[in-house]
Scaffold this active site. Structure first.
Site, short mmCIF file in Angstrom:
data_model
loop_
_atom_site.label_atom_id
_atom_site.label_comp_id
_atom_site.label_asym_id
_atom_site.label_seq_id
_atom_site.Cartn_x
_atom_site.Cartn_y
_atom_site.Cartn_z
N ASN A 9 -24.54 -16.71 -4.72
CA ASN A 9 -25.78 -17.05 -4.29
C ASN A 9 -25.27 -17.73 -2.79
OD1 ASN A 9 -27.66 -19.13 -3.76
ND2 ASN A 9 -28.54 -19.24 -5.42
N ARG A 47 -37.30 -20.21 -1.77
CA ARG A 47 -38.17 -21.29 -2.37
C ARG A 47 -39.17 -21.49 -1.83
NH1 ARG A 47 -34.64 -25.20 -5.23
NH2 ARG A 47 -36.72 -26.47 -5.14
N HIS A 190 -25.70 -21.90 -12.66
CA HIS A 190 -26.15 -23.18 -12.19
C HIS A 190 -25.22 -24.18 -12.52
CE1 HIS A 190 -29.02 -25.94 -10.69
NE2 HIS A 190 -28.61 -26.65 -11.48
#
Ligand code: PXP
Length: 240
Positions: A9, A47, A190
């Site tokens: 990411n 986002r 995550h």
């Protein structure tokens, strides 16, 4: 054990750029370095508040990534329209609350399944593989299977942020086995770091990890290729 894919990411390359609204560092150049260092794919999260990755980055990554591109996005109409136009290999649907620091908690697939089904139907219609970022919870896994997605990404945040909570790792292990038994591909991510990745990398059913912050943070000290290789080695060690 089978090869576990490492998707990097690259959001926080864009975080550094946006801190000055400068033109550098370039997330696409970072993606290239990651790919050359052994990344199996590239992940970016567009986002709604555009705090790091921008629309132009997504356009450039969709066109320029040499490895599969995984677009993380909220299940909204405008995001779905963008994904259908750019056709990344994979979309991971994530919850989005503007006030949060990062993605907190998984998507709730039980709350408005029809809205999710509509978005997934549009993505599938465009030939996009779809994954749902959920907590390792049976009801969420069942709901994901009902929605007909190819994959789920199990949220590793509780495991990563509460290392003393031994139930958190077990939930990921049990959730992975259960999801696989339902025919779902299992991804996870995550908060994973060099220190905590081992037990998650060792989950046999887990075929893909999405890791960002820890690799970009480590890269400040050792460079991006070395940081990618260090994570790859930690995953391979755990799976041997
Ligand atoms: N997977 C998902 C669905 C995410 O939202 C994030 C954070 O954007 C990650 C993986 C990567 O998390 P981290 O940056 O903590 O490695």
């Amino acid at each position: 054990m089978t090869h576990q894919r490492l998707y990097i990411n690259i959001d926080h390359v864009a975080t550094v750029r946006q801190a000055r609204r400068a033109s550098y560092p370039d997330p696409v150049a970072a993606a290239r370095l990651c790919e050359d260092a052994g990344a199996d794919g590239i992940t970016a999260h567009l986002r709604e508040d555009r705090r790091h990755i921008q629309d132009a980055d997504i356009e450039a990554l969709a066109a320029g990534a040499r490895t599969p591109f995984n677009l993380e996005m909220a299940a909204t109409d405008p995001m779905t329209t963008l994904a259908v136009r750019l056709k990344p290999l994979q979309v991971t649907l994530v919850p989005e609350r503007r006030e949060e620091v990062t993605t907190e908690g998984g998507l709730d697939c039980l709350r408005d399944p029809q809205r999710l089904a509509d978005v997934i139907g549009r993505l599938h219609g465009a030939g996009i593989r779809t994954s749902l970022f959920i907590d390792p919870d049976r009801a969420q896994i069942d709901a994901s299977a009902r929605l007909g997605v190819a994959a789920i990404e199990l949220h590793t945040g509780t495991y990563c942020h509460h290392p003393a909570d031994t139930g958190a790792l077990k939930a990921l292990q049990d959730g992975s086995a259960y999801a696989k038994s339902l025919g779902l591909a299992v991804h996870a991510g995550h908060g994973l770091t060099l220190e905590n990745v081992g037990p998650v990398a060792a989950i046999p059913e887990c075929e893909e990890l999405n890791i960002g912050h820890a690799i970009v943070g480590h890269a400040i000290f050792v460079g991006l290729p070395a940081a990618v290789r260090a994570m790859r080695e930690a995953m391979d060690r755990a799976r041997r």
